[in-house]
Design an enzyme around this catalytic site. Sequence first.
Site, PDB file in Angstrom:
ATOM      1  N   GLU A 363       0.835  -1.217   0.000  1.00  0.00           N
ATOM      2  CA  GLU A 363       0.000   0.000   0.000  1.00  0.00           C
ATOM      3  C   GLU A 363       0.868   1.266   0.000  1.00  0.00           C
ATOM      4  O   GLU A 363       0.557   2.261   0.657  1.00  0.00           O
ATOM      5  CB  GLU A 363      -1.020  -0.036   1.133  1.00  0.00           C
TER       6      GLU A 363
HETATM    7  N1  CAA Z   1      -6.177  11.813  -3.653  1.00  0.00           N
HETATM    8  C1  CAA Z   1      -6.789  12.302  -4.754  1.00  0.00           C
HETATM    9  N2  CAA Z   1      -6.133  12.530  -5.912  1.00  0.00           N
HETATM   10  C2  CAA Z   1      -4.822  12.246  -5.950  1.00  0.00           C
HETATM   11  C3  CAA Z   1      -4.117  11.725  -4.853  1.00  0.00           C
HETATM   12  C4  CAA Z   1      -4.864  11.507  -3.655  1.00  0.00           C
HETATM   13  N3  CAA Z   1      -4.277  11.012  -2.558  1.00  0.00           N
HETATM   14  N4  CAA Z   1      -2.833  11.536  -5.193  1.00  0.00           N
HETATM   15  C5  CAA Z   1      -2.709  11.928  -6.460  1.00  0.00           C
HETATM   16  N5  CAA Z   1      -3.915  12.362  -6.925  1.00  0.00           N
HETATM   17  C6  CAA Z   1      -4.211  12.919  -8.240  1.00  0.00           C
HETATM   18  C7  CAA Z   1      -3.393  14.175  -8.514  1.00  0.00           C
HETATM   19  O1  CAA Z   1      -4.041  15.323  -7.969  1.00  0.00           O
HETATM   20  C8  CAA Z   1      -3.338  14.224 -10.011  1.00  0.00           C
HETATM   21  O2  CAA Z   1      -4.562  14.708 -10.481  1.00  0.00           O
HETATM   22  P1  CAA Z   1      -4.690  15.646 -11.825  1.00  0.00           P
HETATM   23  O3  CAA Z   1      -4.531  14.723 -12.972  1.00  0.00           O
HETATM   24  O4  CAA Z   1      -6.061  16.202 -11.726  1.00  0.00           O
HETATM   25  O5  CAA Z   1      -3.591  16.663 -11.731  1.00  0.00           O
HETATM   26  C9  CAA Z   1      -3.263  12.737 -10.394  1.00  0.00           C
HETATM   27  O6  CAA Z   1      -3.815  12.006  -9.270  1.00  0.00           O
HETATM   28  C10 CAA Z   1      -1.860  12.249 -10.648  1.00  0.00           C
HETATM   29  O7  CAA Z   1      -1.111  12.546  -9.497  1.00  0.00           O
HETATM   30  P2  CAA Z   1       0.477  12.490  -9.443  1.00  0.00           P
HETATM   31  O8  CAA Z   1       1.014  13.240 -10.628  1.00  0.00           O
HETATM   32  O9  CAA Z   1       0.920  12.908  -8.088  1.00  0.00           O
HETATM   33  O10 CAA Z   1       0.738  10.928  -9.686  1.00  0.00           O
HETATM   34  P3  CAA Z   1       2.092  10.127  -9.808  1.00  0.00           P
HETATM   35  O11 CAA Z   1       2.011   9.270 -11.001  1.00  0.00           O
HETATM   36  O12 CAA Z   1       3.260  11.043  -9.682  1.00  0.00           O
HETATM   37  O13 CAA Z   1       2.025   9.145  -8.549  1.00  0.00           O
HETATM   38  C11 CAA Z   1       2.479   8.303  -6.310  1.00  0.00           C
HETATM   39  C12 CAA Z   1       2.196   9.516  -7.249  1.00  0.00           C
HETATM   40  C13 CAA Z   1       2.270   8.870  -4.908  1.00  0.00           C
HETATM   41  C14 CAA Z   1       3.901   7.773  -6.451  1.00  0.00           C
HETATM   42  C15 CAA Z   1       1.451   7.180  -6.604  1.00  0.00           C
HETATM   43  O14 CAA Z   1       1.698   6.569  -7.845  1.00  0.00           O
HETATM   44  C16 CAA Z   1       1.466   6.112  -5.540  1.00  0.00           C
HETATM   45  O15 CAA Z   1       0.822   6.242  -4.505  1.00  0.00           O
HETATM   46  N6  CAA Z   1       2.198   4.972  -5.766  1.00  0.00           N
HETATM   47  C17 CAA Z   1       2.183   3.837  -4.875  1.00  0.00           C
HETATM   48  C18 CAA Z   1       1.059   2.923  -5.252  1.00  0.00           C
HETATM   49  C19 CAA Z   1       0.654   2.023  -4.138  1.00  0.00           C
HETATM   50  O16 CAA Z   1       0.492   2.407  -2.980  1.00  0.00           O
HETATM   51  N7  CAA Z   1       0.432   0.734  -4.462  1.00  0.00           N
HETATM   52  C20 CAA Z   1      -0.034  -0.225  -3.546  1.00  0.00           C
HETATM   53  C21 CAA Z   1      -1.093  -1.081  -4.189  1.00  0.00           C
HETATM   54  S1  CAA Z   1      -2.157  -2.024  -3.133  1.00  0.00           S
HETATM   55  C22 CAA Z   1      -1.217  -3.170  -2.355  1.00  0.00           C
HETATM   56  O17 CAA Z   1      -0.212  -2.867  -1.837  1.00  0.00           O
HETATM   57  C23 CAA Z   1      -1.587  -4.612  -2.337  1.00  0.00           C
HETATM   58  C24 CAA Z   1      -2.676  -5.013  -1.433  1.00  0.00           C
HETATM   59  O18 CAA Z   1      -3.607  -5.662  -1.875  1.00  0.00           O
HETATM   60  C25 CAA Z   1      -2.594  -4.743   0.031  1.00  0.00           C
END
Ligand code: CAA
Length: 379
Positions: A363
């Site tokens: 996550e």
């Molecule tokens: N809430 C709402 N909107 C959001 C947001 C949030 N928390 N974070 C980003 N956004 C929006 C941005 O505002 C942006 O919107 P616009 O297009 O309108 O401008 C859009 O999303 C893109 O945002 P970013 O440019 O910041 O996105 P990014 O590609 O740079 O990614 C990141 C940022 C934080 C690295 C993200 O990719 C991330 O969280 N990565 C990790 C993914 C993750 O946690 N994976 C786990 C999967 S689940 C798991 O682990 C398995 C399980 O089953 C337990």
Amino acid sequence: MDFNLTEQQKLMQKLFREVAQNEVKENAADVDENERFPKENVEVMRQAKMLGIPYSREYGGAGADYLCYIMAVEELSKTCATTGVVLSAHTSLGTWPIAQFGTEEQKKRFLPDLCTGKRLAAFGLTEPNAGTDAAGQQTTAVLDGDHYVLNGTKIFITNAGEAEVYIIFAMTDKSKGTRGISAFIVEKGTPGFTFGLHEKKLGIRGSATSELIFNNVRIPKENLLGKEGQGFKIAMQTLDGGRIGIAAQALGIAQGAIDEVIPYVKARKQFGRPIAKFQNTQFQLADMQTKVDAARWLVYSAAMAKEEGRPYTTLAAEAKLFAAEVAMEVTTKAIQLMGGYGYTRDLPVERMFRDAKITEIYEGTSEVQRMVISGAMLR
Ligand code: CAA
């Protein structure tokens, strides 16, 4: 510590603690040793109405608040982190997107079975080439008449195979980047949807972690969650809440390790007295509990912010980052205090140490949480 819990929160915390200590604890070692999904614990949670804690009674939920749910993950994870993540993935990753973004028809169709625990839920975002870079989705969904056709592979999916309802993210328009990703509700049993490699893991070994494979899977149009192109935001917002769940899992693991150490250091004698009498033991314990209590403040604050409708993205990231690192530190110290015995599989702390590691990874890794926190600071 006093968080001014309401009577309902206190009652629910007591119930969760009893379930964890009286029913879940006894099979935690077996679940780990045999890498088996804890079906009996899911049944126990079902009977205790723990599978829809923060959702409205109208849809079969308990109608409690997010903090109650967070306390459930914490209590379970004190004894069995596998069971903690089964609940967390089901509640905050699988069910929440439907409760938050679903149409009335979707809520009526899916929530009652999920909230009563008749069916489990899961969340499929991660792919071989889209882990931390979640935007790099390669799974595609193409509209064909009344259906979307899904093709692609998801990996490391918690509750895979055990869950019957999946929130799946796929590219509907590659030219739009993150705004070309959409979310879908996909049911187990849909033709072309199969499960691949089952991961063998260091910790949370009873949790089902597998690949999801989509081969020309036809999903009725009405299973689109939210609007086309809204998927990335749905995923990010869902993870904001999910991260509080994993922070609670880390908190539970850390407190669980301390709870194991206390009776041990009182009973274990060296140099003619219990090792609890040595200042090294006392200072280690003091540091461990201080950090766990600090983690609890962050985790509960994030849960309360979410419940009260205040912004919680940063708080959730802080809670997960801090609690996960505390869980690693505290379980490492717990083993050290218990010495050779702590290193064996006869005592649960070595399992807690292995279980703690994943909380720094899934996550969103600790590095992702740092990106989220510093991003908000520098915006
Ligand atoms: N809430 C709402 N909107 C959001 C947001 C949030 N928390 N974070 C980003 N956004 C929006 C941005 O505002 C942006 O919107 P616009 O297009 O309108 O401008 C859009 O999303 C893109 O945002 P970013 O440019 O910041 O996105 P990014 O590609 O740079 O990614 C990141 C940022 C934080 C690295 C993200 O990719 C991330 O969280 N990565 C990790 C993914 C993750 O946690 N994976 C786990 C999967 S689940 C798991 O682990 C398995 C399980 O089953 C337990």
